[in-house]
Design an enzyme around this catalytic site. Structure first.
Site, mmCIF file in Angstrom:
data_model
loop_
_atom_site.group_PDB
_atom_site.id
_atom_site.type_symbol
_atom_site.label_atom_id
_atom_site.label_comp_id
_atom_site.label_asym_id
_atom_site.label_seq_id
_atom_site.Cartn_x
_atom_site.Cartn_y
_atom_site.Cartn_z
ATOM 1 C CE LYS A 52 -7.460 1.881 1.805
ATOM 2 N NZ LYS A 52 -7.322 1.137 3.061
ATOM 3 C CG ASP A 56 -2.593 -0.341 -2.598
ATOM 4 O OD1 ASP A 56 -2.486 0.793 -2.106
ATOM 5 O OD2 ASP A 56 -3.326 -1.217 -2.117
ATOM 6 C CB SER A 91 -0.952 -0.052 1.194
ATOM 7 O OG SER A 91 -1.828 1.024 1.154
ATOM 8 C CG HIS A 92 0.073 3.590 3.263
ATOM 9 N ND1 HIS A 92 -0.859 2.570 3.293
ATOM 10 C CD2 HIS A 92 0.524 3.737 4.521
ATOM 11 C CE1 HIS A 92 -0.972 2.132 4.535
ATOM 12 N NE2 HIS A 92 -0.147 2.817 5.307
ATOM 13 C CG ASP A 114 -2.466 4.079 -1.596
ATOM 14 O OD1 ASP A 114 -3.205 3.980 -2.598
ATOM 15 O OD2 ASP A 114 -2.382 3.200 -0.721
HETATM 16 C C1 G1P Z 1 -4.155 1.543 8.150
HETATM 17 C C2 G1P Z 1 -5.363 2.438 8.296
HETATM 18 C C3 G1P Z 1 -6.625 1.654 8.017
HETATM 19 C C4 G1P Z 1 -6.525 1.012 6.632
HETATM 20 C C5 G1P Z 1 -5.247 0.202 6.522
HETATM 21 C C6 G1P Z 1 -5.040 -0.337 5.124
HETATM 22 O O1 G1P Z 1 -4.223 0.491 9.077
HETATM 23 O O2 G1P Z 1 -5.424 3.015 9.574
HETATM 24 O O3 G1P Z 1 -7.729 2.501 8.109
HETATM 25 O O4 G1P Z 1 -7.622 0.186 6.394
HETATM 26 O O5 G1P Z 1 -4.127 1.014 6.857
HETATM 27 O O6 G1P Z 1 -4.905 0.684 4.189
HETATM 28 P P1 G1P Z 1 -3.431 0.510 10.475
HETATM 29 O O7 G1P Z 1 -1.980 0.736 10.162
HETATM 30 O O8 G1P Z 1 -3.982 1.670 11.252
HETATM 31 O O9 G1P Z 1 -3.742 -0.818 11.100
HETATM 32 ZN ZN ZN Z 2 -3.269 1.403 -0.307
#
Ligand code: G1P
Ligand code: ZN
Length: 544
Positions: free
Chosen positions: A377, A280, A113-114, A278
Site C-alpha cells: 500500500k 513507514d 509501521s504505525h 504513517d
Molecule cells: C493492521 C490492519 C491491516 C493492515 C496491517 C498492516 O493489521 O488492520 O489492515 O494490513 O495492520 O498495516 P491488524 O493489526 O489488524 O492485524
Molecule cells: Zn505502515
C-alpha cells in the site's frame, strides 16, 4: 572476507504476523534475536546466490544497527549485491518500487509501521519477494518453522558500511550500493500522475494543502514531490524530519493520532486538502476542510475517478478490498462492470491478484490504499491520486465525497478498537463467537435480523491456497455487518477490532455522524460478543 558461523539457539516467538515480525525493540536487542530471524529468512529462500537484495527501513530506533547486521549476513550468505537507501531509509512503498525497478531477488524492510518507535517501543522486520510484495504465507510459515530449529547463522566479520554516501562499496565479494531513497519513487509518481495539472492547482493561489509526515519516513518523499517537484510552498509538509522516536508521537494517520492536522483542517481558513502518512509511509489519511474521508470511501472514490488520472486512464482491470473494509467499492465495481475481490486482512493477499493482472486498485479500511504500481500500500501515492482528482474536478473534497454518496449510496462505517486487552479474554471472546455462528442465523436483534454468519475463509483464485479463521462476520438482512477479529500486528496483549457498517441510501441522512447513525449496531456489537464480560471494557480505546 572472514565469514563467522555463530552457534545459536531458537526463540519460539518468531512467527510473522499480519505484516512481518513485530516486537519490542528490547526483544530484538537480545543477543542473536535479529540474526536468527534473518538467517531463517535466508534459509527459507532458494536461488539468491549472486543476486541482489534491497534493504531499508523507516528510520526508527534500531534501524541502522539492524541494517548493518543484515548487510553482513547477506554477504556471508552469498548475495551478490545489496541496495540500501541512504541513511538506512526506504519507505515501504519505495522499497517495493526499488525491488521491482531493479529486478532484485527480494528485499528486507525494517519497520513497525504505525507503531511507536524508540528504545522502549516497537521494531519490525519483513521479507518482500521479487514482485516487491510481502512474502506469501507459505514463505512466512517456512521462516517461522526454520526459526524454531535454527542452530547457527552466518555473518561477515567486517567493519560497518558507510550509510551516508551515495556510492558503491564492497563487503567481501558483495557489492553494496547506497542509493537516494527518494528519487526512484518520485520518478514513478511523476509518470502516474498529471504533475502539470497538480502544479497549476497548487500554484493557483486559491488552493492550499497540508501534509503531516508525522516525523516519519514520508517527510523527505513529500518534500521532494510536493514542495520541489510540484511547487507547493515550503511548509506544506509538516513534521517532515524522520525521527527515531517520531518525536514521541504515535505515527498512525487517523483521527486520534493525527489530531494536530485534524484540528488544522477545521474552520473557514483551514487548508482545502489535508493528508497524513504513517511510520513507514504506506498508510494515508485524507481530509477536506471540516471533512474526513473514511479509507473505505477513499478507495471507492479513487476507483470511480480513476480514468481522470493518466496512469489509470485505460480503466481498471478489477478492484479488491480486505473483508472488513466497507462495501463501498463493491458498488463502484458493479457500476464499472469489473470484478471486486474480498480478501483477508493484510496486504499480502492482494499480491497474487495484482501479479495476475486481475485487479488494478485495492485497499483496506486501515488507511491503506494502493495499486498495481508497486506491491505495497502506498500513502503518498493515495494523496497524489486525490490531488490529481482535485486538480481535474476543481471541487472541494467534501463535495466530491457527497456527490459520490448521492450516486452510489453511503456505507456508514466505523471501526472500534479495544487495545491491550488480556489475550485470554480476547481468545475466549472469539471462541464464544465461533461457537455461536451456527445459532446466529435467523435471530432477530431489534431491527436487525441475521442473514448469515461465519468465520471468514478465503481461497486465492490464483494459487488456490486457503486462509481460514480470518474474522467472524455477522451479516444482517438489511445489508449491515459486524465483523470481529484480533489484531495480528500488536506487541502487547491482544487488540480486538470490531468493524461496523450499514448502507444508507436516504439522501437526508447521508451526511449524519456515523457514531450516531450506527449507535444501535454498535450496542449490538458489544452485547453479541459480550465484550465487557470478556475484556472488562465498556468502550473502545480508538474509534476510526
Ligand atoms: C493492521 C490492519 C491491516 C493492515 C496491517 C498492516 O493489521 O488492520 O489492515 O494490513 O495492520 O498495516 P491488524 O493489526 O489488524 O492485524
Ligand atoms: Zn505502515
Amino acid at each position: 572476507m572472514e565469514i563467522k558461523t555463530v552457534s545459536t539457539t531458537p526463540f519460539d516467538d518468531q512467527r510473522p504476523g499480519t505484516s512481518g515480525l513485530r516486537k519490542k525493540v528490547k526483544v530484538f536487542q537480545q543477543p542473536n534475536y535479529l540474526e536468527n530471524f534473518v538467517q531463517s529468512i535466508f534459509d527459507a529462500l532458494d536461488g539468491f546466490q549472486g543476486q541482489a537484495l534491497v534493504v531499508g527501513g523507516d528510520g526508527r530506533f534500531y534501524n541502522r544497527e539492524a541494517i548493518q547486521v543484515i548487510v553482513k549476513m547477506a554477504a556471508a550468505n552469498g548475495f551478490g549485491k545489496v541496495i540500501v537507501g541512504r541513511g538506512a531509509l526506504l519507505s515501504t512503498p519505495a522499497a517495493s518500487c526499488v525491488i521491482r525497478k531493479y529486478g532484485t531477488f527480494g528485499g528486507i524492510i525494517l519497520s513497525a509501521s504505525h507503531n511507536p518507535g524508540g528504545p522502549d517501543a516497537d521494531f519490525g522486520i519483513k521479507y518482500n519477494a521479487s514482485n516487491g510484495g510481502p512474502a506469501a504465507e507459505n514463505i512466512t510459515e517456512a521462516i517461522y518453522s526454520l526459526s524454531l530449529d535454527i542452530n547457527e547463522y552466518r555473518i561477515a566479520d567486517t567493519a560497518d558500511i558507510d550509510l551516508e554516501t551515495i556510492a558503491e562499496q564492497k563487503v567481501g565479494d558483495m557489492l553494496v550500493e547506497v542509493i537516494d531513497p527518494v528519487s526512484d519513487y518520485a520518478d514513478m509518481m511523476q509518470q502516474l500522475f498529471d504533475f502539470d495539472a497538480m502544479r497549476n492547482l497548487l500554484g493557483s493561489g486559491s488552493f492550499t494543502m497540508s501534509f503531516d509526515a508525522m516525523n516519519a519516513i514520508t517527510g523527505p518523499y513529500a518534500r521532494e514531490i510536493l514542495e520541489n517537484r510540484l511547487g507547493a510552498p515550503a511548509g506544506t509538509v509538516l513534521r517532515g524530519e524522520p525521527l527515531e522516536d517520531f518525536g514521541g508521537a504515535h505515527p498512525d494517520p487517523n483521527l486520534v493520532h493525527a489530531k494536530q492536522l485534524v484540528e488544522m483542517m477545521t474552520g473557514d481558513d483551514a487548508p482545502d486538502f489535508g493528508a497524513a502518512s504513517d511510520g513507514d509511509g504506506d498508510r494515508n489519511m485524507i481530509l477536506g476542510r471540516d471533512f474526513y474521508v473514511t479509507p473505505s470511501d477513499s478507495l471507492a472514490i479513487l476507483a470511480a475517478n480513476a480514468r481522470l488520472v493518466p496512469g489509470y486512464e485505460q480503466g481498471l482491470a478489477g478492484v479488491a478490498r480486505s473483508m472488513p473494509t466497507s462495501q463501498a467499492v463493491d458498488r463502484v465495481a458493479e457500476a464499472l462492470d469489473i470484478d471486486c475481490y474480498e480478501t483477508p486482512t493484510g496486504w499480502k493477499f492482494f499480491g497474487n491478484l495484482l501479479d495476475a493482472g486481475k485487479i488494478t486498485l485495492c485497499g483496506e479500511e486501515s488507511f491503506g490504499t494502493g495499486s498495481d504500481h508497486v506491491r505495497e500500500k502506498d500513502g503518498l501515492w493515495a494523496v497524489l491520486f486525490w490531488l490529481n482528482v482535485l486538480a481535474v474536478r476543481k471541487q472541494a473534497v467534501a463535495d466530491i465525497v457527497t456527490d459520490h454518496w448521492q450516486k452510489y449510496g453511503r456505507d456508514v462505517y466505523t471501526r472500534h478498537d479495544y487495545e491491550g486487552v488480556p489475550a485470554a479474554g480476547a481468545n475466549e471472546l472469539m471462541q464464544g463467537l465461533r461457537d455461536a455462528i451456527g445459532q446466529l442465523k435467523g435471530q432477530d436483534f431489534a431491527a436487525y435480523k441475521v442473514e448469515h454468519s461465519d468465520d471468514f475463509s478465503y481461497t486465492d483464485s490464483v494459487d488456490n491456497s486457503v486462509s481460514s479463521n480470518q474474522g467472524i462476520r455477522i451479516l444482517f438482512t438489511n445489508g449491515a455487518r459486524i465483523v470481529y477479529r484480533l489484531s495480528g500486528t500488536g506487541t502487547e496483549g491482544a487488540t480486538l477490532r470490531v468493524y461496523i457498517e450499514q448502507p444508507e441510501k436516504d439522501p437526508k441522512r447521508l451526511e449524519d455522524d456515523p457514531q450516531e447513525m450506527l449507535s444501535e449496531l454498535i450496542n449490538l456489537s458489544r452485547s453479541i460478543a459480550r465484550i465487557e464480560h470478556h475484556t472488562g471494557r465498556i468502550a473502545p480505546d480508538v474509534i476510526t
